[in-house]
Design a protein around this motif. Structure first.
Motif, PDB file in Angstrom:
ATOM      1  N   ILE B  51      -9.754 -49.473  -1.150  1.00  0.00           N
ATOM      2  CA  ILE B  51     -10.662 -48.550  -0.486  1.00  0.00           C
ATOM      3  C   ILE B  51     -11.749 -48.179  -1.493  1.00  0.00           C
ATOM      4  O   ILE B  51     -11.455 -47.830  -2.632  1.00  0.00           O
ATOM      5  N   LEU B  55     -20.312 -41.034  -2.585  1.00  0.00           N
ATOM      6  CA  LEU B  55     -20.880 -39.801  -2.029  1.00  0.00           C
ATOM      7  C   LEU B  55     -22.049 -40.095  -1.087  1.00  0.00           C
ATOM      8  O   LEU B  55     -22.331 -39.317  -0.182  1.00  0.00           O
ATOM      9  N   CYS B  78     -15.327 -45.607   2.782  1.00  0.00           N
ATOM     10  CA  CYS B  78     -15.653 -44.358   3.465  1.00  0.00           C
ATOM     11  C   CYS B  78     -16.488 -43.491   2.531  1.00  0.00           C
ATOM     12  O   CYS B  78     -16.491 -43.679   1.316  1.00  0.00           O
ATOM     13  N   VAL B  79     -17.223 -42.562   3.151  1.00  0.00           N
ATOM     14  CA  VAL B  79     -18.052 -41.635   2.383  1.00  0.00           C
ATOM     15  C   VAL B  79     -17.166 -40.476   1.949  1.00  0.00           C
ATOM     16  O   VAL B  79     -16.477 -39.873   2.776  1.00  0.00           O
ATOM     17  N   ALA B  80     -17.150 -40.183   0.647  1.00  0.00           N
ATOM     18  CA  ALA B  80     -16.296 -39.101   0.147  1.00  0.00           C
ATOM     19  C   ALA B  80     -16.815 -38.591  -1.193  1.00  0.00           C
ATOM     20  O   ALA B  80     -17.504 -39.312  -1.925  1.00  0.00           O
ATOM     21  N   ASP B  81     -16.451 -37.354  -1.484  1.00  0.00           N
ATOM     22  CA  ASP B  81     -16.825 -36.687  -2.734  1.00  0.00           C
ATOM     23  C   ASP B  81     -15.644 -36.802  -3.711  1.00  0.00           C
ATOM     24  O   ASP B  81     -14.515 -36.458  -3.358  1.00  0.00           O
ATOM     25  N   HIS B  84     -13.303 -33.935  -3.921  1.00  0.00           N
ATOM     26  CA  HIS B  84     -12.519 -33.580  -2.722  1.00  0.00           C
ATOM     27  C   HIS B  84     -12.155 -34.875  -2.003  1.00  0.00           C
ATOM     28  O   HIS B  84     -12.722 -35.191  -0.960  1.00  0.00           O
ATOM     29  N   LEU B  85     -11.230 -35.634  -2.559  1.00  0.00           N
ATOM     30  CA  LEU B  85     -10.954 -36.956  -2.003  1.00  0.00           C
ATOM     31  C   LEU B  85     -10.087 -36.847  -0.744  1.00  0.00           C
ATOM     32  O   LEU B  85      -9.131 -36.068  -0.701  1.00  0.00           O
ATOM     33  N   PRO B  86     -10.426 -37.655   0.293  1.00  0.00           N
ATOM     34  CA  PRO B  86      -9.797 -37.505   1.602  1.00  0.00           C
ATOM     35  C   PRO B  86      -8.590 -38.413   1.806  1.00  0.00           C
ATOM     36  O   PRO B  86      -8.564 -39.209   2.747  1.00  0.00           O
ATOM     37  N   PHE B  87      -7.599 -38.288   0.937  1.00  0.00           N
ATOM     38  CA  PHE B  87      -6.407 -39.122   1.068  1.00  0.00           C
ATOM     39  C   PHE B  87      -5.162 -38.278   0.821  1.00  0.00           C
ATOM     40  O   PHE B  87      -5.214 -37.267   0.116  1.00  0.00           O
ATOM     41  N   GLN B  88      -4.059 -38.740   1.419  1.00  0.00           N
ATOM     42  CA  GLN B  88      -2.792 -38.043   1.220  1.00  0.00           C
ATOM     43  C   GLN B  88      -2.269 -38.269  -0.211  1.00  0.00           C
ATOM     44  O   GLN B  88      -2.616 -39.255  -0.854  1.00  0.00           O
ATOM     45  N   SER B  91      -1.026 -41.875  -2.494  1.00  0.00           N
ATOM     46  CA  SER B  91      -1.406 -42.954  -1.580  1.00  0.00           C
ATOM     47  C   SER B  91      -1.667 -44.279  -2.295  1.00  0.00           C
ATOM     48  O   SER B  91      -1.659 -45.324  -1.659  1.00  0.00           O
ATOM     49  N   GLU B 113      -7.747 -34.596  -8.754  1.00  0.00           N
ATOM     50  CA  GLU B 113      -7.667 -35.372  -7.517  1.00  0.00           C
ATOM     51  C   GLU B 113      -7.110 -36.772  -7.787  1.00  0.00           C
ATOM     52  O   GLU B 113      -6.279 -37.284  -7.031  1.00  0.00           O
ATOM     53  N   ARG B 116      -3.414 -36.582  -8.272  1.00  0.00           N
ATOM     54  CA  ARG B 116      -2.745 -36.294  -7.001  1.00  0.00           C
ATOM     55  C   ARG B 116      -2.572 -37.564  -6.164  1.00  0.00           C
ATOM     56  O   ARG B 116      -1.567 -37.743  -5.478  1.00  0.00           O
TER      57      ARG B 116
END
Lengths: 56, 236
Positions: B51, B55, B78-81, B84-88, B91, B113, B116
């Motif tokens: 993946i 930004l 995907c677009v993400a900062d 603040h990463l958008p994954f569980q 992962s 992040e 995590r």
């Protein structure tokens, strides 16, 4: 090309880190906890907190 | 381990990223701040799924075009900062991040992040601009790079990287500083007005010893300056 299922499986809300679910119309991903909806634009999830809208 | 620019072409550096990452066919990998996706594509040759996040939508669109032109099927974007990463949690087996961390406004939050998202024992490979363990050069290079690009936050010393990664819960396996001697235009291109004046004023104030430390010399009649980098391998 729709959003890949393997990507959908691991995506989470960038704010509260809970799971997100694909909306029925495919227009966005909704957090199961905070109800923020992150838009999918041209098949790319836009997972930015500032771009999300809370949908109760 | 310091080496000269001759051995650090972009291809060689990318090769070292892949060697440290050592991706496996059953791995999920994340390339943070993927830009046009070159690192993600290189890792995808060994990993199951990669993946890439960035930004800016413009970079993701460019990466998507390149993915299509290269016929790559196991990279998604995907677009993400990075803060603040958008994954569980847990992962990924592998995280990579190249030439981006010096733009992160809150490096500790970004490293938190990363930690995590990695599975226990998962690998992290970072390649970024850096500065040597010298206070004057550290501050001066960071100042020059801020004049060059106001989105530059900070490039860190190798020892600083090790300290920050350990504080974030990583075990650091490799810290490999390297240098490139680059045309001065790499610092001045696209810079205008006051910022350009400030770059030249900063360079003009350097003492001969400081000019030597920056390797400010002419190569084939053109001015060159040193750039410092660091490659890091760590584990969760």
């Amino acid at each position: 090309m729709p959003v890949n299922e393997k990507l959908l499986d691991i995506l989470a809300c960038p704010l509260c880190k809970e799971r997100v679910e694909l909306k029925a119309d495919g227009s966005g991903l909704k957090c199961i906890a905070c109800k923020r909806v992150y838009p999918i634009r041209d098949d790319i999830p836009v997972m930015l907190i500032d771009e999300a809208v809370v949908e109760e | 381990m310091y080496t000269t620019s001759d051995t650090h072409t972009d291809a060689a550096v990318l090769g070292r990223v892949v060697a440290l990452a050592d991706p496996k066919p059953d791995w999920k990998a994340l390339d943070i701040a993927t830009g046009s996706g070159h690192t993600a594509f290189a890792v995808s040759r060994g990993a199951g799924l990669v993946i890439g996040t960035d930004l800016t939508r413009e970079m993701i669109d460019e990466a998507t075009r390149l993915r299509q032109s290269q016929g790559i099927e196991n990279v998604e974007f995907c677009v993400a900062d990075a803060h603040h990463l958008p994954f569980q949690d847990c992962s990924f087996d592998l995280l990579t991040c190249r030439r981006a961390a010096h733009h992160f406004s809150r490096i500790e939050a970004a490293l938190h992040e990363m930690r995590r998202l990695l599975k226990p024992g998962g690998r992290l490979v970072i390649d970024d601009r850096s500065v040597p363990e010298d206070t004057f050069i550290d501050e001066c290079m960071n100042t020059l790079d801020r004049y060059h690009d106001n989105s530059h936050i900070r490039e860190y010393r190798p020892a600083g990287w090790k300290r920050m990664l350990e504080a974030a819960g990583f075990k650091v396996d490799a810290v490999e500083p390297y240098e490139k001697h680059r045309p001065l235009t790499s610092l001045t291109a696209g810079v205008t007005g006051k910022d350009l004046d400030l770059i030249y004023a900063t360079l003009d104030r350097l003492t001969p010893a400081q000019r030597d430390a920056f390797r400010l010399t002419d190569v084939d009649g053109k001015p060159y300056i040193n750039h410092w980098f660091v490659m890091i391998g760590a584990r969760a």
